[in-house]
Write a protein that holds these residues in place. Sequence first.
Motif, PDB file in Angstrom:
ATOM      1  N   SER A  44       0.827  -1.244   0.102  1.00  0.00           N
ATOM      2  CA  SER A  44       0.069   0.140  -0.194  1.00  0.00           C
ATOM      3  C   SER A  44       0.904   1.129  -0.033  1.00  0.00           C
ATOM      4  O   SER A  44       1.839   1.230   0.807  1.00  0.00           O
ATOM      5  N   VAL A  45       0.678   2.154  -0.833  1.00  0.00           N
ATOM      6  CA  VAL A  45       1.377   3.358  -0.992  1.00  0.00           C
ATOM      7  C   VAL A  45       0.308   4.400  -1.304  1.00  0.00           C
ATOM      8  O   VAL A  45      -0.888   4.437  -1.631  1.00  0.00           O
ATOM      9  N   ALA A  46       0.831   5.843  -0.767  1.00  0.00           N
ATOM     10  CA  ALA A  46       0.160   6.902  -0.796  1.00  0.00           C
ATOM     11  C   ALA A  46       0.819   8.215  -1.451  1.00  0.00           C
ATOM     12  O   ALA A  46       1.980   8.232  -1.051  1.00  0.00           O
ATOM     13  N   ILE A  47       0.421   8.804  -2.449  1.00  0.00           N
ATOM     14  CA  ILE A  47       1.071   9.967  -2.647  1.00  0.00           C
ATOM     15  C   ILE A  47       0.168  11.248  -2.561  1.00  0.00           C
ATOM     16  O   ILE A  47      -0.954  11.261  -2.557  1.00  0.00           O
ATOM     17  N   GLN A  48       0.510  12.282  -1.648  1.00  0.00           N
ATOM     18  CA  GLN A  48      -0.115  13.419  -1.370  1.00  0.00           C
ATOM     19  C   GLN A  48       0.304  14.784  -2.476  1.00  0.00           C
ATOM     20  O   GLN A  48       1.374  14.929  -2.806  1.00  0.00           O
ATOM     21  N   THR A  49      -0.866  15.420  -2.903  1.00  0.00           N
ATOM     22  CA  THR A  49      -0.572  16.538  -3.847  1.00  0.00           C
ATOM     23  C   THR A  49      -1.026  17.738  -3.307  1.00  0.00           C
ATOM     24  O   THR A  49      -2.187  17.642  -2.738  1.00  0.00           O
ATOM     25  N   TYR A  50      -0.553  18.800  -3.703  1.00  0.00           N
ATOM     26  CA  TYR A  50      -1.536  20.187  -3.539  1.00  0.00           C
ATOM     27  C   TYR A  50      -0.943  21.113  -4.571  1.00  0.00           C
ATOM     28  O   TYR A  50       0.149  20.889  -5.375  1.00  0.00           O
ATOM     29  N   ASP A  51      -1.917  21.883  -5.066  1.00  0.00           N
ATOM     30  CA  ASP A  51      -1.746  22.833  -5.956  1.00  0.00           C
ATOM     31  C   ASP A  51      -1.318  24.164  -5.347  1.00  0.00           C
ATOM     32  O   ASP A  51      -1.203  24.179  -3.953  1.00  0.00           O
ATOM     33  N   MET A  52      -1.037  25.042  -6.104  1.00  0.00           N
ATOM     34  CA  MET A  52      -0.924  26.571  -5.522  1.00  0.00           C
ATOM     35  C   MET A  52      -2.332  27.353  -5.619  1.00  0.00           C
ATOM     36  O   MET A  52      -2.827  27.171  -6.688  1.00  0.00           O
ATOM     37  N   SER A  53      -2.577  28.067  -4.624  1.00  0.00           N
ATOM     38  CA  SER A  53      -3.757  28.497  -4.502  1.00  0.00           C
ATOM     39  C   SER A  53      -3.746  29.624  -5.422  1.00  0.00           C
ATOM     40  O   SER A  53      -5.018  30.060  -5.885  1.00  0.00           O
ATOM     41  N   SER A  54      -2.883  30.060  -5.912  1.00  0.00           N
ATOM     42  CA  SER A  54      -3.021  31.325  -6.736  1.00  0.00           C
ATOM     43  C   SER A  54      -2.925  30.770  -8.251  1.00  0.00           C
ATOM     44  O   SER A  54      -3.431  31.591  -9.184  1.00  0.00           O
ATOM     45  N   ASN A  55      -2.678  29.543  -8.518  1.00  0.00           N
ATOM     46  CA  ASN A  55      -2.999  28.659  -9.786  1.00  0.00           C
ATOM     47  C   ASN A  55      -3.185  27.385  -9.829  1.00  0.00           C
ATOM     48  O   ASN A  55      -2.059  26.572  -9.263  1.00  0.00           O
ATOM     49  N   THR A  56      -4.318  26.811  -9.540  1.00  0.00           N
ATOM     50  CA  THR A  56      -4.620  25.411  -9.203  1.00  0.00           C
ATOM     51  C   THR A  56      -4.148  24.514 -10.289  1.00  0.00           C
ATOM     52  O   THR A  56      -4.251  23.303 -10.336  1.00  0.00           O
ATOM     53  N   ASN A  57      -3.723  24.987 -11.435  1.00  0.00           N
ATOM     54  CA  ASN A  57      -3.158  24.213 -12.516  1.00  0.00           C
ATOM     55  C   ASN A  57      -1.611  23.853 -12.344  1.00  0.00           C
ATOM     56  O   ASN A  57      -1.083  23.091 -13.018  1.00  0.00           O
ATOM     57  N   GLN A  58      -1.115  24.346 -11.138  1.00  0.00           N
ATOM     58  CA  GLN A  58       0.222  24.381 -10.962  1.00  0.00           C
ATOM     59  C   GLN A  58       0.729  23.226  -9.581  1.00  0.00           C
ATOM     60  O   GLN A  58      -0.061  23.645  -8.691  1.00  0.00           O
TER      61      GLN A  58
END
Length: 374
Positions: A352-366
Amino acid sequence: MRLSLTLVICMCLLSSVLGNTSLCANRCLIAYDNTLPCQCNDACPNYGNCCSDFFSVGCDTAATSSCYDRCLVPYDAALPCQCNDQCSSFGNCCSDFNNANCPSVHSGGSGGALTLTEFAEDLWSSDTNRISSSRYSYNRGTYISNTGDKVDRSSGDLFTYFDQSILNGATFAPFYDLLDNYITSEGVAESFTAAENAEIDTFLDAIFATTVMGKTTSYLMAEGLVTSESDLRSKMETMWFSSYKRQTSGDSSGFEHCFLGEWKSSTAVNGFHNWIQFYKEENEGDINYFGYVEEANPNLISLQFSWGSSSRVKTITSMMFGASPEFEMAMFTTCFLKHKNARCNFTLDGSSVAIQTYDMSSNTNQVGSAYFAV
């Protein structure tokens, strides 16, 4: 006239049976379908194509009561139902456990559309550039029980052996060329030369020539998240390599933060989740390894170190030894597109593996950050 009236009645009855395709009622989490006027899957909020009742009927929270993308995820008491291979014995499976092909995922394939676990396992087995443990070795040193202490508890380096020919690999060489293109400190705007921009293109050319990225393109197209290889490449150029602001305009990017790391201040380090970058900086005498926090399969470790000065400490970071650049880029990108700002759960090599991601609030596509959650 009678025939027309009969046809209208039949069409109305059929619509009643199938449901309104402009609404999400009874359609939460169904796969992307470009023939429909709106969508009800977990990606539609990111693309702005959700049906009008997406939130009111609970599609945004339906995943917690469904096995959608949760097959074989370990038991979690916070969830109302489970999707692992023991839930049948305990009578706590989600209602779509069988329909979601979870048992066949466990036994090796559903025969239909790929789940995230099937995709990840396929990518793992297809990563011919992954580095064998015979070509490097490390000493995990001393266990750190309290990361807040920021004390060096390991006398030696992390890496005890590293085969230099790794850096000549088809995708490792262009990846390594990128590591000296960035200003380490946040708060200083990046400026790229034509040669450095060309190195980004060379790197993307190299990884998109691999089976790993070919399969990633196919999977994301099937999920309705990209339309073609060129669309995926364009999205990755934006999410990983377009500069954005952390402390000042243009001082950071997703690639710099995740793969290289940044000096947040005179006492803190941001990002830094790549094993090749760690070797490079340690080999150049700029990293002091403090010790490990946790190890997990496959080849995952979380650890602590200082970088550049004894007071500038990364209290905890994670990385995967041996991973190819294209594998990490593929999995981080996939999780960012599918489960942005959340944990992305799957299995790799049976673990079992997990990846956590976050975007930049100023640009949600980054990409703001992406890492293995060890």
